[in-house]
Design a protein around this motif. Structure first.
Motif, PDB file in Angstrom:
ATOM      1  N   ASN A  73      -4.576  -0.319   6.617  1.00 40.06           N
ATOM      2  CA  ASN A  73      -4.647  -1.766   6.771  1.00 40.06           C
ATOM      3  C   ASN A  73      -5.801  -2.131   7.701  1.00 40.06           C
ATOM      4  O   ASN A  73      -5.830  -3.202   8.284  1.00 40.06           O
TER       5      ASN A  73
ATOM      6  N   ASN B 164       1.635  -0.845   7.536  1.00 42.31           N
ATOM      7  CA  ASN B 164       1.814  -1.556   6.269  1.00 42.31           C
ATOM      8  C   ASN B 164       2.201  -3.010   6.557  1.00 42.31           C
ATOM      9  O   ASN B 164       3.253  -3.281   7.126  1.00 42.31           O
TER      10      ASN B 164
ATOM     11  N   TYR C 223       2.664  -5.335   4.231  1.00 40.85           N
ATOM     12  CA  TYR C 223       3.215  -5.926   3.010  1.00 40.85           C
ATOM     13  C   TYR C 223       4.422  -6.799   3.328  1.00 40.85           C
ATOM     14  O   TYR C 223       5.372  -6.365   3.976  1.00 40.85           O
TER      15      TYR C 223
ATOM     16  N   PRO D 274      -2.168   5.252   3.273  1.00 39.31           N
ATOM     17  CA  PRO D 274      -2.317   3.805   3.180  1.00 39.31           C
ATOM     18  C   PRO D 274      -2.996   3.281   4.439  1.00 39.31           C
ATOM     19  O   PRO D 274      -2.762   3.787   5.540  1.00 39.31           O
TER      20      PRO D 274
ATOM     21  N   ILE E 208      -6.872  -0.634   1.147  1.00 36.10           N
ATOM     22  CA  ILE E 208      -5.723  -0.120   0.403  1.00 36.10           C
ATOM     23  C   ILE E 208      -5.340   1.287   0.865  1.00 36.10           C
ATOM     24  O   ILE E 208      -4.219   1.519   1.303  1.00 36.10           O
ATOM     25  N   TYR E 209      -6.274   2.228   0.777  1.00 34.60           N
ATOM     26  CA  TYR E 209      -5.920   3.588   1.177  1.00 34.60           C
ATOM     27  C   TYR E 209      -7.181   4.388   1.506  1.00 34.60           C
ATOM     28  O   TYR E 209      -8.296   4.006   1.136  1.00 34.60           O
TER      29      TYR E 209
ATOM     30  N   ARG F 119       0.815  -1.213   0.000  1.00 37.95           N
ATOM     31  CA  ARG F 119       0.000   0.000   0.000  1.00 37.95           C
ATOM     32  C   ARG F 119       0.850   1.265   0.000  1.00 37.95           C
ATOM     33  O   ARG F 119       0.556   2.238  -0.693  1.00 37.95           O
ATOM     34  N   ASN F 120       1.892   1.284   0.801  1.00 38.35           N
ATOM     35  CA  ASN F 120       2.733   2.483   0.918  1.00 38.35           C
ATOM     36  C   ASN F 120       3.329   2.877  -0.428  1.00 38.35           C
ATOM     37  O   ASN F 120       3.408   4.057  -0.769  1.00 38.35           O
TER      38      ASN F 120
END
Length: 565
Positions: free
Chosen positions: A134, A151, A153, A132, A312-313, A118-119
Motif C-alpha cells: 500500500n 491492507n 481495503y 501486497p 497493488i503488490y 490486495r491481500n
C-alpha cells in the motif's frame, strides 16, 4: 496453518536452500572473467505454457520472471532445473489518468484505492509468491515506510468517500456523478492474456472490485507496445503496469513530479500537486542522507494522501536455470537471470554451446534512445554499460567503465553545486574496436540533454557543464547539490561519439534495419555481448564481444587471455 500457507513456506524454504547452495560456489567478482558463452540466444516465446514446456524439454537454459504458482511448482519438480527466488524491487500498480474525469478528483482516487483487496489477490492468484503493498516503494527498500504492506481495503469506507463527494448509485449499482449523470464506461488497459496471464487475471479482479463499488470498469486487453504508447500519450483512463523501482527512492521524482509529465516521460499518471512537487524536489536535491530520509518520508506520506496511482503488490523474482550449466550466481536480492551469470556460465560437461535464454515479448524498438520496455533492455542491457556498476551482494556502487570517482560540493549558499570527477579505464574498446574515451561520455550526456530524451531526461536535466581533461578524465558539473547525482550520472548508459555524431533524428533512428536514413547501422556498445541477428517471433542472437574488457582476468599474474582456455 492452511494448506496454501504450508505450501508457500515449504517452497520459500526450498528456494532459500537453493540460493545458499549457489552462494557457496560464488566467484569473486573482482577476479571474474568472461563472458565464457560464445553465443547467447534470446528465444522469443510469448505463450506462457510454451515457455514452461520449452524449459522442461531443455530448449531454454534460463527462464526468468516465472509468475504463475502452478508453473513454479511444475518447474521445481523438473530434475533438470534449478530454481531461485529473490525479494526484489518490483512494484505493480493500477495507474489512473489524473488529468481526466473521474480521476482528476482526489476523493474518487481514494475511493478506488479503498475498493481493492490486495491481500485477496496475492492469496488467490499468486499463492503467496508476492507481497501486497500500500506504499509507493517496494517493501524490500530500506526507504519504504513501515506500513507499506498494510491492507487498506474497505469497500464501505470507499462508498462513504463517494457519498461525501456527491456521488450516488443508479438501480444497476453504478455510480452517478454529482450533476446526476451516469459515470461513463471506463476501460482498464492490460497486456494480452497470452503474454501476461497473471496480469490479465489480476486486471479482471481489479475490475470486479471497482465494479462492486460502482465504477463501470471493463478490462481492455491490448498489445504491450500499445499499452505503453497509450500511457505515454495519456490516452487512457486506467491501466496496470509494473516498474522496477531501483534501490534509491529518488525514482519517485521521475514518476510523480509534474516536470516529468512529458510525452514518453515516467509521470504517466499526469499528477501535478504543488505540495508533492515540493517534497519530491527536496528529495531529489537532498544534500545528505538525513535530508534524503526526511524528504523521502514526506513524499511517501503525500502520495498516500493524493493517491495518483494504486499500489497493488511487489512480486518475488523467480527463475529457473538448467543444471547443465555451472557458475550460476544467485543472491538474496538477485535470481539467476543476471549479467554475472551470463559472464561466468559454462557447460557442466562438454564443449561450449549456445546459451538459450527466454525473451517473453518482442523487442519492438532496439534504438537505445527510444526503447523503454524491459524486453528491449533485456537485449540492449547486454550491449551498453555505464560508468558505475552495482555489487551483486551489497548493492553498493562498484567500478565499471569508470575505475574511480570523486564527489565534491563547490561554492556556498545558492551557488553551491556538485562536481563529479570520473577517472575512466584506459583498456576499454567499443565492440567495433574503437577506443572508449571521456569524449564518448561527454557526447552521450550532451546529446541526451540537448534533445531532452524522455527516458534519460531526469538524469541529465541538471547538468551545467561537462569538462573533459584528458581521454580518461572528466568532470560533470551540476546546477545544484543532490545526494543522488552520482548515481544518476554514473548509472547513465554510454554511447559512442562516432555513432551519435551520425544520428540525425534520434526518434526515428533504426540501428537494426534503417542505417543511413536517420543514423548509422549497428548497435555499438562496450558490454559483454554484441547484436548479431533479430528474427521477429523467433529469436535475438547475441555474440560474445571480442573486445570486452573482462575477457582478460586482471588478477592473474601473467595477464593471460581467457580465450582459448
Amino acid at each position: 496453518m492452511s494448506a496454501m500457507r504450508k505450501t508457500f513456506f515449504f517452497l520459500f524454504f526450498f528456494f532459500l536452500i537453493a540460493g545458499a547452495a549457489s552462494a557457496e560456489e560464488l566467484f569473486d567478482v573482482e577476479t571474474l572473467y568472461g563472458p565464457r558463452i560464445e553465443k547467447l540466444c534470446l528465444v522469443i516465446v510469448m505463450n506462457p505454457d510454451a515457455q514452461i514446456l520449452a524449459a522442461e524439454a531443455g530448449e531454454l537454459d534460463l527462464v526468468s520472471d516465472v509468475t504463475r504458482p502452478s508453473d513454479v511448482d511444475r518447474l521445481r519438480r523438473s530434475p533438470n532445473l534449478e530454481m531461485s527466488l529473490a525479494r526484489g524491487f518490483h512494484a505493480f500498480f493500477m495507474i489512473m489518468n489524473n488529468k481526466t474525469t473521474p480521476w482528476n478528483d482526489v476523493r474518487v482516487r481514494r475511493a478506488a484505492a479503498r475498493s481493492i483487496d490486495r491481500n485477496s489477490f496475492v492469496r488467490m492468484i499468486y499463492a503467496g509468491y508476492c507481497e501486497p503493498i500500500n506504499g509507493w516503494l517496494p517493501p524490500v527498500s530500506p526507504w519504504a515506510l513501515p506500513d507499506t504492506g498494510k491492507n487498506h481495503y474497505d469497500r464501505e469506507a470507499a462508498r462513504e468517500i463517494l457519498r461525501d463527494a456527491g456521488y450516488s448509485w443508479n438501480l444497476a449499482g453504478m455510480l452517478v456523478d454529482p450533476a446526476g449523470n451516469p459515470m461513463p464506461k471506463i476501460k482498464l488497459y492490460t497486456p494480452l492474456a497470452k503474454v501476461a496471464p497473471t496480469t490479465a487475471e489480476l486486471a479482471e479482479r481489479i475490475s470486479d472490485s471497482l465494479r462492486a463499488t460502482g465504477f463501470p470498469v471493463d478490462v481492455e486487453p491490448v498489445d504491450f507496445s500499445t499499452l505503453i504508447s497509450r500511457m505515454n500519450r495519456k490516452d487512457y483512463s486506467l491501466g496496470v503496469i509494473a516498474w522496477s523501482m531501483g534501490r534509491n527512492p529518488d525514482s519517485l521524482y521521475s514518476f510523480y513530479h509534474s516536470s516529468m509529465d512529458v510525452e514518453s516521460g515516467y509521470n504517466v499518471t499526469g499528477v501535478s500537486e504543488p505540495a508533492l512537487d515540493d517534497a519530491l524536489y527536496a528529495l531529489r536535491f537532498a544534500k545528505d542522507r538525513p535530508a534524503a530520509e526526511e524528504a523521502s518520508a514526506r513524499a511517501q506520506e503525500l502520495l498516500a494522501d493524493i493517491v495518483p496511482s494504486v499500489p497493488i503488490y511487489s512480486r518475488f523474482s523467480i527463475s529457473a536455470v538448467s543444471k547443465k550449466w555451472k557458475n550460476v550466481l544467485t543472491t538474496p536480492t538477485m535470481t539467476a537471470d543476471n549479467v554475472w551469470t551470463l559472464l561466468a556460465a559454462e557447460p557442466v560437461e562438454g564443449p561450449m554451446r549456445t546459451f538459450n535464454m527466454l525473451l517473453a515479448e518482442e523487442p519492438r524498438n532496439l534504438n537505445p534512445l527510444v526503447g523503454s520496455s524491459a524486453y528491449e533492455w533485456q537485449v540492449l542491457g547486454m550491449i551498453y554499460e555505464s560508468l558505475i556498476g552495482t555489487d551483486p551482494w551489497t548493492l553498493e556502487d562498484r567500478p565499471a567503465l569508470a575505475k574511480s570517482w570523486e564527489v565534491r560540493t563547490v561554492g556556498s549558499g545558492g551557488a553551491a553545486h556538485t562536481e563529479l570527477d570520473f577517472y575512466l579505464r584506459d583498456d576499454v574498446l567499443w565492440n567495433d574496436g574503437k577506443k572508449f574515451t571521456a569524449h564518448d561520455v561527454h557526447a552521450t550526456l550532451e546529446f541526451i540533454k540537448k534533445n531532452e530524451i524522455p527516458r534519460f531526461f531526469d538524469a541529465t536535466k541538471d547538468i551545467a557543464e561537462v569538462i573533459v581533461y584528458s581521454d580518461f578524465a572528466l568532470t560533470v558539473r551540476m546546477t545544484g547539490v543532490s545526494y543522488w547525482q552520482l548515481d544518476k550520472i554514473g548509472g547513465m548508459v554510454c554511447l559512442p561519439k562516432h555513432v551519435l555524431d551520425k544520428v540525425t533524428d534520434w526518434q526515428t533512428w533504426d540501428p537494426i534495419h534503417g542505417g543511413g536514413v536517420s543514423g548509422p547501422l549497428g548497435l555499438v556498445g562496450t558490454g559483454p555481448f554484441l547484436f548479431d541477428e533479430y528474427r521477429a517471433g523467433e529469436y535475438v542472437m547475441m555474440l560474445r564481444n571480442p573486445h570486452y574488457r573482462l575477457l582478460k582476468n586482471e588478477k592473474e599474474p601473467d595477464g593471460a587471455e581467457v580465450w582459448p582456455r
